[in-house]
Design a protein around this motif. Sequence first.
Motif, PDB file in Angstrom:
ATOM      1  N   GLY A 149       5.329  -4.902  -0.232  1.00 48.52           N
ATOM      2  CA  GLY A 149       4.556  -5.816  -1.067  1.00 48.52           C
ATOM      3  C   GLY A 149       3.161  -6.041  -0.548  1.00 48.52           C
ATOM      4  O   GLY A 149       2.331  -6.638  -1.224  1.00 48.52           O
ATOM      5  N   GLY A 150       2.871  -5.553   0.687  1.00 49.46           N
ATOM      6  CA  GLY A 150       1.555  -5.754   1.268  1.00 49.46           C
ATOM      7  C   GLY A 150       0.634  -4.569   1.117  1.00 49.46           C
ATOM      8  O   GLY A 150      -0.355  -4.459   1.838  1.00 49.46           O
ATOM      9  N   MET A 151       0.955  -3.664   0.194  1.00 48.88           N
ATOM     10  CA  MET A 151       0.106  -2.499   0.007  1.00 48.88           C
ATOM     11  C   MET A 151      -1.246  -2.891  -0.578  1.00 48.88           C
ATOM     12  O   MET A 151      -1.386  -3.909  -1.245  1.00 48.88           O
ATOM     13  N   THR A 152      -2.226  -2.049  -0.328  1.00 54.42           N
ATOM     14  CA  THR A 152      -3.586  -2.320  -0.781  1.00 54.42           C
ATOM     15  C   THR A 152      -3.678  -2.235  -2.299  1.00 54.42           C
ATOM     16  O   THR A 152      -3.223  -1.260  -2.905  1.00 54.42           O
ATOM     17  N   ASP A 153      -4.273  -3.246  -2.890  1.00 52.00           N
ATOM     18  CA  ASP A 153      -4.497  -3.264  -4.339  1.00 52.00           C
ATOM     19  C   ASP A 153      -5.835  -2.577  -4.641  1.00 52.00           C
ATOM     20  O   ASP A 153      -6.866  -2.951  -4.066  1.00 52.00           O
ATOM     21  N   ALA A 157      -9.532  -3.724  -3.414  1.00 51.39           N
ATOM     22  CA  ALA A 157     -10.257  -2.842  -2.512  1.00 51.39           C
ATOM     23  C   ALA A 157     -11.688  -2.637  -2.997  1.00 51.39           C
ATOM     24  O   ALA A 157     -12.636  -2.671  -2.197  1.00 51.39           O
ATOM     25  N   ALA A 158     -11.859  -2.443  -4.296  1.00 53.51           N
ATOM     26  CA  ALA A 158     -13.202  -2.271  -4.862  1.00 53.51           C
ATOM     27  C   ALA A 158     -14.042  -3.518  -4.635  1.00 53.51           C
ATOM     28  O   ALA A 158     -15.219  -3.432  -4.242  1.00 53.51           O
ATOM     29  N   ARG A 159     -13.448  -4.665  -4.841  1.00 53.46           N
ATOM     30  CA  ARG A 159     -14.158  -5.930  -4.623  1.00 53.46           C
ATOM     31  C   ARG A 159     -14.497  -6.101  -3.142  1.00 53.46           C
ATOM     32  O   ARG A 159     -15.595  -6.528  -2.792  1.00 53.46           O
TER      33      ARG A 159
END
Length: 281
Positions: A149-153, A157-159
């Motif tokens: 559940g802690g994977m990079t969104d 990431a863009a923000r």
Amino acid sequence: MPSRLPMREKLLEARDRRTALLATNFYNAETLRGILEAAAELRQPVILQLTRSSIDYLGLGLALAMGRAAIEQYGVEGWIHLDHATSLDLVERCLEAGFDSVMIDASEADFAQNVALTRKAVELARKTGANVEAELGFVAKLGQEADSGGMTDPDEAARFVHETGVDSLAVAIGTAHGFYKATPCLDLERLAAIQARTGVPLVLHGGSGVDETAIRAAVARGICKVNVATETKDAFVRGVKREIQATTDIDLRNIFPPAIRDVKDLIKQKLGMFMDGSGRV
């Protein structure tokens, strides 16, 4: 001595060529020698990494001097990188000492705190031209349980990249630090989406134990730096234990060389993952 681009530029070059650089931690003169012998023999670049614990063990000045001297002695294109710093104080000390790259790791803080700390690290590094790496998402450290559940969104990431100006980003796509209890399954679709939304060189932590097919697939989708630490330590310690058990010799100059060769063999195998048929990275 090979020409050496600034690490930020070298990572951008890797991104454009869809390849990656190997980044491996060193812990003493022997692991450093094994790494550089491998890179010199294959004529490949390498990133030498130091954590706070290694800096505390060796001393900042000695650790940096060892890395620089080894790079020059072996004629390798190489860089010195601070791995997993959690304080700006250490980042600033390493930048002032002359590190080529620093990682500020506020990944366990909330998004706003991570942004704020990373932005400050970027501001410090701009004075020296050093590369700055940060981490977004949860890549389990030693002793921590992996949490899918802690994977990079990708949108976060863009923000994050936009708000911090960070040069490279370590992402959570299914890897963890240390040895794996089960074969890791990398979320390559997520990785491709992160690359599409950020455009910056991406970093894979927890590279020890990830098979070559998975590494190559990740590199094809934006990973430009692959970290290996656990396997390097393990290769050296196993080699030393083997030699100690096989001899009564107390001369470490006889005991260490086989373990150095074990590190060299490991690093050659890792570097080979990024080489094409012509021997280029």
